[in-house]
Motif scaffolding. Structure first.
Motif, mmCIF file in Angstrom:
data_model
loop_
_atom_site.group_PDB
_atom_site.id
_atom_site.type_symbol
_atom_site.label_atom_id
_atom_site.label_comp_id
_atom_site.label_asym_id
_atom_site.label_seq_id
_atom_site.Cartn_x
_atom_site.Cartn_y
_atom_site.Cartn_z
ATOM 1 N N PRO A 188 -4.863 7.000 2.791
ATOM 2 C CA PRO A 188 -6.383 6.754 3.410
ATOM 3 C C PRO A 188 -7.156 8.020 3.435
ATOM 4 O O PRO A 188 -6.537 9.464 3.426
ATOM 5 N N ALA A 189 -8.534 7.826 3.404
ATOM 6 C CA ALA A 189 -9.317 9.177 3.317
ATOM 7 C C ALA A 189 -9.143 10.023 4.445
ATOM 8 O O ALA A 189 -9.155 11.238 4.311
ATOM 9 N N GLU A 190 -8.555 9.422 5.883
ATOM 10 C CA GLU A 190 -8.390 10.376 6.816
ATOM 11 C C GLU A 190 -7.117 10.697 6.961
ATOM 12 O O GLU A 190 -6.632 11.385 7.872
ATOM 13 N N GLY A 191 -6.274 10.520 5.890
ATOM 14 C CA GLY A 191 -4.947 10.749 5.935
ATOM 15 C C GLY A 191 -4.679 12.522 5.530
ATOM 16 O O GLY A 191 -5.428 13.236 5.516
ATOM 17 N N ALA A 198 -1.590 13.023 8.858
ATOM 18 C CA ALA A 198 -0.715 12.056 8.087
ATOM 19 C C ALA A 198 0.149 11.146 9.317
ATOM 20 O O ALA A 198 0.166 10.005 8.799
ATOM 21 N N LEU A 199 0.285 11.815 10.267
ATOM 22 C CA LEU A 199 0.940 10.913 11.453
ATOM 23 C C LEU A 199 -0.110 9.815 11.963
ATOM 24 O O LEU A 199 0.540 8.654 12.246
ATOM 25 N N ASN A 200 -1.277 10.211 12.010
ATOM 26 C CA ASN A 200 -2.342 9.118 12.439
ATOM 27 C C ASN A 200 -2.719 8.069 11.233
ATOM 28 O O ASN A 200 -2.973 6.920 11.691
ATOM 29 N N HIS A 201 -2.669 8.283 10.051
ATOM 30 C CA HIS A 201 -3.158 7.560 9.076
ATOM 31 C C HIS A 201 -2.081 7.567 7.732
ATOM 32 O O HIS A 201 -2.270 8.479 6.986
ATOM 33 N N GLY A 202 -0.957 7.037 7.797
ATOM 34 C CA GLY A 202 0.143 7.032 7.009
ATOM 35 C C GLY A 202 -0.091 6.553 5.478
ATOM 36 O O GLY A 202 -1.164 5.754 5.196
ATOM 37 N N LEU A 203 0.395 6.919 4.521
ATOM 38 C CA LEU A 203 0.443 6.086 3.231
ATOM 39 C C LEU A 203 0.736 4.653 3.457
ATOM 40 O O LEU A 203 1.322 4.228 4.142
ATOM 41 N N GLN A 204 0.033 4.017 2.364
ATOM 42 C CA GLN A 204 -0.014 2.539 2.444
ATOM 43 C C GLN A 204 0.481 2.160 1.147
ATOM 44 O O GLN A 204 0.272 2.605 -0.103
ATOM 45 N N VAL A 205 1.457 1.429 0.997
ATOM 46 C CA VAL A 205 1.875 0.485 -0.291
ATOM 47 C C VAL A 205 1.390 -0.516 -0.549
ATOM 48 O O VAL A 205 1.143 -1.727 0.277
ATOM 49 N N MET A 206 0.406 -0.766 -1.572
ATOM 50 C CA MET A 206 -0.523 -1.792 -1.818
ATOM 51 C C MET A 206 0.223 -3.132 -2.645
ATOM 52 O O MET A 206 1.127 -2.942 -3.221
#
Length: 397
Positions: free
Chosen positions: A34-37, A389-397
């Protein structure tokens, strides 16, 4: 910049099916930051159809192991820029994975107990997968290699004093390779000096060190002076991750008090990630459990909150490996689990709300390894990236 040491994430992620690369028939996995990640390495679990069992990601470190439900799952360790999306190809074969995460506890052999001291000719240690501390074990009993369990990855190492002190220390590393099996075999003092692999870096003293547990009482902070039993067990030790549990029975603030609580702490480290996730489970809600960060004089304190997470860190010449040696240490905590942050006699203290489960992370950064021209700025950037990163983790699409 090599400060991307990796910050593992054990948070919920969006999981969808495996996709096909647009330009070929090679199956791939699409991942989004995410852009916030945060632009740091994170752990993700990847759901795959049964026909892809055993396949790995081509571009990044990955391995199969069981998830919390006992299901075979592909885990990957990925670093991406905020706002980036990328397809990672799956492959059936890949070069052998080198061990880059490790945990151990080794017990001295060939001797005998004389009171609270174990005596033997030389230092011969045997690694164990489970261990119950004998009642006479205390600080400087010369029974456990470097006095307790150690864990490491390609970035950093740590150790826990498995006695009443229950403090966490830092092993600074000069190389990526697993080194702890070779540390401490030549006595109890050698690892305090800088060697080709690194050395024991943090001056702990009477503090909790880096993120160990204590109980706040009127007199200060009680460590683990009063417990009925301490048990250690290795729970995971694969190529890319390592974890162990420490269980304490009837931990109380005084020998005759009735405020005893059973505590199980899990420590987990992943490849490419300088932090350790600590998960705590207690038998009953307890209002005075704290974690701490040693408060040396003259250090720069860094603290901020963002989203659902906060961090308290210190920076300065707090490494004992050489003169003017810099070291950064940090504790990351979830705001909803904490009732307060304050300065104690020996520590910066974080007090947890009464509950039976909570999680937090610890991290150390030794800039001598990196050769950075502005290490303080790199450490501060790393802290910001970690929290994002703790707030906005990677996403598997």
């Amino acid at each position: 910049m090599r400060f991307i040491m990796g910050l593992a994430l054990i948070l919920p992620i969006i999981l969808t099916a495996c996709s096909k690369d647009k330009n070929s028939n090679i199956p791939s996995v699409m991942v989004k930051n995410p852009a916030e990640g945060g632009g740091v390495t994170q752990e993700v679990s990847i759901p795959l159809e049964e026909k892809y069992r055993g396949w790995l990601l081509k571009e990044v470190a990955s391995e199969w192991r069981e998830n919390a439900n006992g299901e075979a799952t592909l885990y990957a360790y990925i670093e991406m820029n905020p706002g980036e999306e990328k397809a990672f190809s799956l492959v059936q074969t890949k070069e052998a994975v080198t061990d880059s995460a490790h945990a151990e506890l080794s017990v001295r052999s060939g001797g005998q107990w004389e009171g609270a001291v174990y005596t033997a000719d030389g230092f011969a240690f045997q690694p164990v997968e489970s261990f119950t501390a004998p009642s006479q074990l205390t600080d400087h009993s010369y029974f456990l290699k470097y006095e307790g369990p150690g864990w490491e990855n390609d970035q950093i190492g740590y150790r826990l004093y498995l006695d009443w002190r229950n403090a966490i220390d830092v092993f600074a590393k000069t190389k990526d390779e697993v080194v702890l099996p070779h540390v401490g075999n030549d006595g109890y003092d050698a690892y305090h000096k800088l060697a080709d692999w690194g050395g024991d870096a943090l001056k702990v003293g009477k503090s909790l060190g880096l993120g160990a547990l204590g109980r706040k009482v009127e007199q200060g902070v009680m460590h683990f002076q009063h417990v009925d039993n301490t048990h250690w067990v290795l729970t995971e030790n694969t190529h890319l991750t390592a974890a162990f549990d420490v269980s304490y029975s009837n931990w109380r603030t005084r020998e005759d008090s009735e405020d005893g609580v059973d505590v199980v702490t899990r420590y987990k480290i992943n490849t490419g990630d300088a932090s350790t996730r600590i998960t705590v489970n207690t038998s009953s809600p307890t209002s005075n459990i704290v974690t701490g960060l040693v408060a040396h004089d003259g250090m720069t304190k860094i603290a901020f909150e963002e989203g659902e997470w906060g961090v308290i860190a210190t920076w300065g010449e707090q490494s004992v490996l050489s003169d003017n040696d810099l070291l950064g240490i940090a504790v990351f905590y979830q705001l909803h689990e904490v009732s307060g942050v304050a300065k104690g006699e020996f520590d910066h203290l974080i007090t947890f709300k009464p509950t039976t489960t909570f999680e937090y992370e610890i991290m150390a950064y030794w800039p001598a390894r990196e050769g950075d021209e502005n290490p303080k700025a790199s450490f501060e950037t790393l802290l910001r990236q970690k929290v994002r990163a703790l707030n906005h983790g990677l996403q598997v699409m």
